[in-house]
Design a protein around this motif. Structure first.
Motif: not given
Length: 287
Positions: A2, A9, A12-15, A107
């Protein structure tokens, strides 16, 4: 993971990966692809392969700017780190890989489909003729169609299909009269040996005459009477009916009566004035 609200992002999240050799793979159908992640001064280089071959360029470093110089961004999300277009429209595979063990983020992947000049082969319909064209018989209506060739020879002489039969009780030659008002046949018998009709060897000619009498009825006549009514109920004798009330001049008797009334009113006013003056004078003498 998160992301922070202000990082930018997508969703609102990414790896994120900090392990050397970690990969992320996407198979897509289109004409281009974008790798979206974070610009971060703590990130490391990322190797990119497209369809099993090194991409162009084969590596991207999110910690450097376009000139290869370090920048001061910290986890700035939603950035296009790598992009490749002009691929043929078909299925492709992209893979990103953590090279050094530094922070690597993913992302999103953005698939690009450019405008095509024609439909792609997998979505193209082809029509093939499987047999020679054939004729189609179309029948319109439900009636029968006459067949064959008409027989017989047409003639120009008219044929009387209705042969009148004379009344056997009519023995008097000549017309028998007619009834007025309604059609009635009139039979005429002529002796001799004519060749028009035959009856027991004697030629007889029958003439039929119909008489009809039509009586036309007169159309009703409608009479409309227009009456002009003046606005004044009583019109003076000798005046024109103009619809307006004529002006009336006062008569001599009326003027005389009006003068008498005015004179009487003046006399009464004078008497009343004198009485008031006398009353005031008496009050002044007594005081």
């Amino acid at each position: 993971m998160e992301g922070e609200p202000n990082d930018g992002d997508i969703y609102k999240d990414y790896h994120q990966s900090n392990t050397v050799g970690d990969t992320a793979t996407l198979t897509f159908t289109g004409t281009g692809i974008e790798y979206i992640g974070q610009l971060d001064r703590e990130a490391g280089p990322v190797a990119i392969e497209l369809n099993g071959k090194a991409g162009t360029p084969p590596e991207v470093d999110p910690s450097l700017d376009d000139n290869g110089m370090p920048h001061n961004f910290t986890r700035k999300g939603g950035q296009t780190l790598w992009r490749f277009t002009d691929l043929p429209y078909k299925e492709h595979t992209i893979q990103i890989k953590n090279v050094t063990g530094k922070r690597t983020t993913l992302d999103a992947f953005k698939v690009i489909t450019q405008q095509l000049s024609g439909p792609p082969p997998q979505y193209r319909a082809t029509c093939k003729i499987i047999s020679n064209p054939v004729s189609v018989d179309i029948t319109i209506g439900g009636g029968s169609v006459p067949t064959g060739t008409p027989t017989g020879t047409p003639t120009t002489t008219p044929t009387d299909g209705n042969t009148p039969t004379p009344d056997p009780t009519d023995t008097t030659p000549g017309p028998t009269g007619s009834n007025s008002g309604s059609p009635s046949p009139s039979n005429t018998n002529t002796g001799g040996t004519g060749n028009n009709n035959s009856n027991n060897g004697t030629g007889t000619t029958v003439l039929t005459t119909a008489t009809a009498t039509a009586t036309a009825s007169a159309r009703p006549t409608t009479t409309v009477t227009a009456t002009h009514t003046a606005q004044v109920r009583v019109t003076p004798i000798g005046a024109a009916q103009t619809g307006e009330l004529p002006e009336r001049n006062p008569s001599g008797l009326t003027l005389l009566l009006a003068g008498c009334v005015m004179l009487g009113g003046g006399i009464m006013s004078g008497v009343a004035m004198r009485r008031r003056r006398a009353a005031h004078a008496g009050r002044d003498g007594a005081s």
